[in-house]
Design a protein around this motif. Structure first.
Motif, PDB file in Angstrom:
ATOM      1  N   ARG A  91      45.061  40.881  32.433  1.00 10.52           N
ATOM      2  CA  ARG A  91      45.479  40.371  33.654  1.00 10.52           C
ATOM      3  C   ARG A  91      47.025  40.362  33.769  1.00 10.52           C
ATOM      4  NH1 ARG A  91      41.828  37.355  37.720  1.00 10.52           N
ATOM      5  NH2 ARG A  91      43.191  37.573  39.709  1.00 10.52           N
TER       6      ARG A  91
ATOM      7  N   LEU B 202      48.573  43.836  33.953  1.00  9.62           N
ATOM      8  CA  LEU B 202      48.379  44.430  35.167  1.00  9.62           C
ATOM      9  C   LEU B 202      49.350  43.736  36.156  1.00  9.62           C
ATOM     10  CD1 LEU B 202      44.491  44.677  35.765  1.00  9.62           C
ATOM     11  CD2 LEU B 202      46.029  46.270  34.714  1.00  9.62           C
TER      12      LEU B 202
ATOM     13  N   VAL C 133      41.537  45.189  28.964  1.00  5.19           N
ATOM     14  CA  VAL C 133      42.638  45.101  30.104  1.00  5.19           C
ATOM     15  C   VAL C 133      43.145  43.643  30.082  1.00  5.19           C
ATOM     16  CG1 VAL C 133      43.376  44.986  32.420  1.00  5.19           C
ATOM     17  CG2 VAL C 133      41.744  46.905  31.561  1.00  5.19           C
TER      18      VAL C 133
ATOM     19  N   GLY D   2      37.127  48.525  40.394  1.00  6.76           N
ATOM     20  CA  GLY D   2      38.308  49.054  39.952  1.00  6.76           C
ATOM     21  C   GLY D   2      39.420  48.481  40.453  1.00  6.76           C
ATOM     22  N   ALA D   3      39.202  47.998  41.869  1.00 11.06           N
ATOM     23  CA  ALA D   3      40.171  47.739  42.675  1.00 11.06           C
ATOM     24  C   ALA D   3      40.477  46.085  42.906  1.00 11.06           C
ATOM     25  CB  ALA D   3      39.832  47.897  44.454  1.00 11.06           C
ATOM     26  N   LEU D   4      39.623  45.610  41.903  1.00 12.43           N
ATOM     27  CA  LEU D   4      39.728  44.178  41.594  1.00 12.43           C
ATOM     28  C   LEU D   4      40.678  44.019  40.362  1.00 12.43           C
ATOM     29  CD1 LEU D   4      35.896  43.009  42.355  1.00 12.43           C
ATOM     30  CD2 LEU D   4      37.919  43.141  43.796  1.00 12.43           C
ATOM     31  N   GLN D   5      41.333  42.677  40.122  1.00 11.71           N
ATOM     32  CA  GLN D   5      42.093  42.463  39.031  1.00 11.71           C
ATOM     33  C   GLN D   5      41.406  42.003  37.856  1.00 11.71           C
ATOM     34  OE1 GLN D   5      44.715  43.958  40.012  1.00 11.71           O
ATOM     35  NE2 GLN D   5      46.484  42.516  39.796  1.00 11.71           N
ATOM     36  N   LEU D   6      40.367  42.911  37.540  1.00 16.01           N
ATOM     37  CA  LEU D   6      39.550  42.301  36.374  1.00 16.01           C
ATOM     38  C   LEU D   6      39.969  42.568  35.287  1.00 16.01           C
ATOM     39  CD1 LEU D   6      35.727  43.580  37.208  1.00 16.01           C
ATOM     40  CD2 LEU D   6      36.701  41.204  37.037  1.00 16.01           C
ATOM     41  N   ALA D   7      39.953  41.424  34.248  1.00 19.10           N
ATOM     42  CA  ALA D   7      40.547  41.732  32.958  1.00 19.10           C
ATOM     43  C   ALA D   7      39.155  42.132  32.101  1.00 19.10           C
ATOM     44  CB  ALA D   7      41.105  40.676  32.224  1.00 19.10           C
TER      45      ALA D   7
ATOM     46  N   GLN E 285      44.849  50.483  44.840  1.00 17.79           N
ATOM     47  CA  GLN E 285      44.298  50.437  43.337  1.00 17.79           C
ATOM     48  C   GLN E 285      42.858  50.844  43.382  1.00 17.79           C
ATOM     49  OE1 GLN E 285      45.120  47.071  41.020  1.00 17.79           O
ATOM     50  NE2 GLN E 285      43.101  47.025  40.201  1.00 17.79           N
ATOM     51  N   ILE E 286      42.590  51.922  42.648  1.00 22.26           N
ATOM     52  CA  ILE E 286      41.107  51.950  42.406  1.00 22.26           C
ATOM     53  C   ILE E 286      40.540  51.980  40.990  1.00 22.26           C
ATOM     54  CG2 ILE E 286      40.625  53.708  44.204  1.00 22.26           C
ATOM     55  CD1 ILE E 286      41.103  55.983  42.234  1.00 22.26           C
ATOM     56  N   ARG E 287      41.357  51.792  40.140  1.00 16.51           N
ATOM     57  CA  ARG E 287      40.890  51.497  38.775  1.00 16.51           C
ATOM     58  C   ARG E 287      42.123  51.027  37.945  1.00 16.51           C
ATOM     59  NH1 ARG E 287      36.650  52.898  35.984  1.00 16.51           N
ATOM     60  NH2 ARG E 287      36.716  53.318  33.549  1.00 16.51           N
ATOM     61  N   SER E 288      41.576  50.109  36.824  1.00 17.08           N
ATOM     62  CA  SER E 288      42.462  49.571  35.844  1.00 17.08           C
ATOM     63  C   SER E 288      41.803  49.728  34.577  1.00 17.08           C
ATOM     64  CB  SER E 288      43.075  48.225  35.959  1.00 17.08           C
ATOM     65  OG  SER E 288      41.614  47.368  35.921  1.00 17.08           O
TER      66      SER E 288
END
Lengths: 295, 468
Positions: free
Chosen positions: B280, B283, B278, A118-123, B302-305
């Protein structure tokens, strides 16, 4: 409320070493707490022979616990919930109940936590099958389960490489190790797994997208240099993207004289020798502080 | 074939509150949900805001419901033992266009009877909310805006409905609906049931459910949005921040949640897939906006997206025998009654969470009228939440642990969730790690289940849930 001279939080290699050092120097009352059921910390899940003279993690811990000083009161399955500025901790355990403990000195050896996906910019989607590398290590070595293959590993540091080796040896195909740097980040001895199992290492690359609605189906790997993208099918993605020192409990305490940090919560180590050294230093210093306080 | 007075299709927040409100009457109720657990669809990815009512058209049903729901929210959340934080909101503008929007909302809000609305100068706003950028022009302060956890809220209503003898059929998809004299037959994967009243709360599928029996009238064209979650150690805004951008559709919403984390988003974009994925660049735009509006917020926390699919209802037009959405989003709540006893909530969007209980009560009153049902005198409105060790002071917590040792074993270290709480979550219907997370918060924190997931999975397995 109970009292002790020295409280140590975390019974991994750092905490165990600090406890032994302090006790052998003369400290009478050391309380060593750990939230897990057994002492040993992360080494308990390390099945590879990477410690001391070719020992596995559990073997190394066994050696460390041999003739352990009696002055150390080890409380496992006990979690420190808080630490106050007036040197009182609240401990919680199913067997030990909730207790307040006053200490003179504190050695904090809580280790580190892995950086989550979750801390990464994963699409992409958020399917089942994305784990941190340490979770898979725990799953394989403590729960004796192998994740569903094929796998992709993000990060080629030591843990990424070790898990690549272990997965391959357990029959779980590793389709790729993805490394954002120009070359592999792990120790040479761990890089040997790449050759042994003919594992594809994709450098200058990152996992840019995951797909699969409920269950992971694959990832997109983006090469920063060429700009190209590759679809790699997988059912398990291991995130081996690094660690954060675990200091949540001591946030807000500042840096009082009575607090020493050692091990991975101070700085993340790749070799056990550095952890041992920090444990010894912290144990010695804590005892020195206790003694000078008494005199 | 089993018979119920009323069948509710869909176990999202709307379905759960509809079922609960139906049980306030002497109406037998069955709730059918396609997934294995409730509140797993649009309810799961909601912005968690309890709106004040200054955005809605004066005299509309939406405006009435929102203002009333907002005023009653504390009482409702106390009854359901769900945390609610009336933190207030600041809608900030950074230019003339934004200022005009704020003025318009102030007028609307006053007409709607929203309490305490004020336009603040930049200096006043910054004093109230130092996390904001100094570049703001003015702000609309709405002290009544609040935040609630959407899943906890929906699950609480669900549990209370069950306590009041609502029957439930989970992991059961509705396949077809037939009419019969005096009612409907609902054909599901697990057999058929008869009912006199049908409440269609099927979320993104609500239009399809209605079209099982009636010609199309409204279709849902989903939007997608992306969110970021920052760890609770973040030093961020204390109020909900709505940023009214000079560029339309490019605003930021920031919500300090009841858990203490900071929720950023949603972005808004067309939805290209059936499920949320998601993007990118979205974001990145959220991060950029956050830096502009809340410059001191540390984005490294940041812990989640995640992404959400959100309903967006449109009227349909018939063209050569084909039905197509007309391209214009319907702003009001779409509550349809295509035949007596058949009620549909189609594409309920913002402020659907705020109005969930109002909408549920609205359908329940209609159903009660239609069925000529009496009040259920045995209805118990109180729902007992799972006791959380972390909410207790030392003495009370120590007593609890002494009495129930499982409360002493910490499973989730980030959120301080004990074994007893995880077991209670499983007991109350969690079938996987996400169900446990939604009920007691294990895995919601900064390590995102890194340390507790396998332990939670092991407890689920012991209870007979193999997981995915």
């Amino acid at each position: 409320m109970k009292d002790c001279e020295l409280l140590i939080i975390g019974a991994g290699v750092a905490g165990l070493t600090a406890a032994r050092t302090a006790a052998e120097s003369g400290c009478h009352q050391v309380v060593l707490v750990d939230s897990k059921a057994k002492p040993g910390g992360v080494l308990l899940q390390c099945a590879h022979q990477g410690f001391g003279q070719g020992l596995t993690g559990p073997q190394y811990i066994e050696q460390l616990l041999r003739d352990f000083p009696k002055q150390v009161e080890l409380q496992c399955a006990t979690t420190a919930l808080s630490i106050s500025k007036d040197k009182v901790t609240v401990l919680s355990g199913a067997k030990t109940g909730l207790q307040r403990l006053r200490f003179q000195e504190l050695i904090f050896a809580a280790g580190c936590r892995e950086i989550p996906a979750g801390a990464l910019q994963l699409a992409g989607t958020r399917p089942e099958g994305v784990y941190t590398a340490g979770q898979v290590q725990e799953m394989m070595n403590l729960q004796y389960r192998v994740p569903e293959g094929p796998a992709v590993i993000l990060g080629s540091g030591d843990l990424g490489l070790i898990m690549a080796g272990q997965l391959s040896a357990s029959g779980c195909k590793v389709n790729a190790l993805v490394e954002q740097r120009e070359k592999c980040g792990g120790l040479p001895r761990n890089q040997l797994y790449l050759e042994r199992y003919a594992l594809p290492l994709l450098c200058n690359s990152t996992v840019s997208r995951v797909y699969g609605e409920r269950k992971l189906e694959g990832v997109v790997v983006h090469n920063r240099q060429s700009g190209k993208e590759y679809h790699i099918p997988c059912r398990t993605l291991l995130i081996a993207a690094g660690y954060t020192p675990e200091r949540t409990l001591i946030q807000g305490l500042g840096a009082p004289e009575w607090l020493q940090l050692c091990g991975n919560c101070k700085a993340v180590h790749s070799m056990i020798e550095g952890v041992i050294q920090e444990g010894k230093t912290a144990g010695t210093k804590a005892w020195r502080n206790i003694r000078s306080g008494v005199c | 074939m089993k018979f119920y007075d009323a069948v509710v299709i869909g176990g999202g927040v709307l379905g759960c509150f509809t079922a609960r409100n139906l049980r306030r009457w002497n109406i037998s109720v069955l709730l059918i949900e396609a997934a294995e657990d409730v509140c797993t669809g649009i309810t799961r990815s909601n912005t968690a805001i309890v709106y004040s009512g200054c955005d809605n058209k004066p005299n509309s049903l939406k405006a009435h419901m929102t203002v009333r729901a907002n005023a009653e929210f504390e009482a409702l959340c106390q009854e359901l033992e769900v945390p609610f934080k009336r933190c207030g909101s600041l809608m900030v503008s950074c230019g003339p266009k934004g200022n005009a929007v704020l003025q318009k909302k102030l007028e609307k809000g006053r007409l709607n009877g929203v309490p305490g609305l004020r336009i603040l100068s930049a200096a006043e706003a910054l004093e109230l909310e130092p996390a904001l950028t100094k570049g703001i022009h003015s702000a609309l302060y709405a002290p009544s805006t609040g935040t609630v956890n959407p899943w906890q809220f929906g699950i609480a209503a669900f549990e209370n409905a069950i306590y009041n003898d609502c029957a439930v059929s989970l992991h059961n998809r509705v396949l077809a609906i037939q009419k019969y004299t005096g009612g409907y037959v609902v054909e599901t994967e697990q057999g058929s049931v008869r009912c006199r009243v049908l409440c269609n709360c099927a979320g993104l599928q609500a239009a399809q459910v209605q079209e099982m029996l009636f010609p199309p009238s409204v279709r849902i064209v989903p939007d997608a949005g992306d969110y970021l979650v920052l760890d609770k150690s973040v030093v961020g805004p204390k109020h909900i921040i709505f940023h009214e951008s000079e560029e339309s559709g490019k605003g930021l919403t920031a919500v300090p949640t009841v858990e203490g984390s900071l929720l950023l988003g949603p972005t808004k974009r067309p939805c290209t897939e059936e499920y949320a994925a998601v993007e990118r660049n979205e974001l990145e735009s959220l991060q950029k906006l956050t830096q502009e509006i809340l410059p001191d917020v540390d984005l490294k926390l940041q812990i989640r997206s995640f992404a959400a699919v959100r309903p967006n209802p449109q009227h349909v037009i018939e063209k050569n025998g084909q039905y197509l959405p007309d391209g214009r989003s319907i702003n009001s709540f779409v509550i349809e009654e295509p035949a007596p006893g058949f009620y549909s909530l189609i594409g309920i969007k913002t402020p659907g969470l705020t109005c969930a209980d109002q909408l549920g009560a609205y359908l329940a009153r209609k159903a009660a009228d239609y069925l000529q049902a009496d009040k259920n005198m045995r209805f118990v409105s109180k729902r007992m939440a799972i006791k959380q060790a972390r909410q207790l002071e030392y003495k009370a917590r120590a007593a609890l642990v002494a009495q129930a040792p499982d409360y002493g074993e910490i499973i989730c270290h980030c959120e301080d969730v004990t074994r007893a709480e995880v077991l209670a979550a499983i007991d109350r219907g969690a079938v996987d790690i996400n169900g446990v997370k939604r009920r007691v918060g294990a895995g919601l924190g900064r390590c995102q289940g890194g340390r507790c997931r396998l332990a939670v999975e092991a407890l689920l397995k012991e209870a007979g849930h193999e997981g995915l």
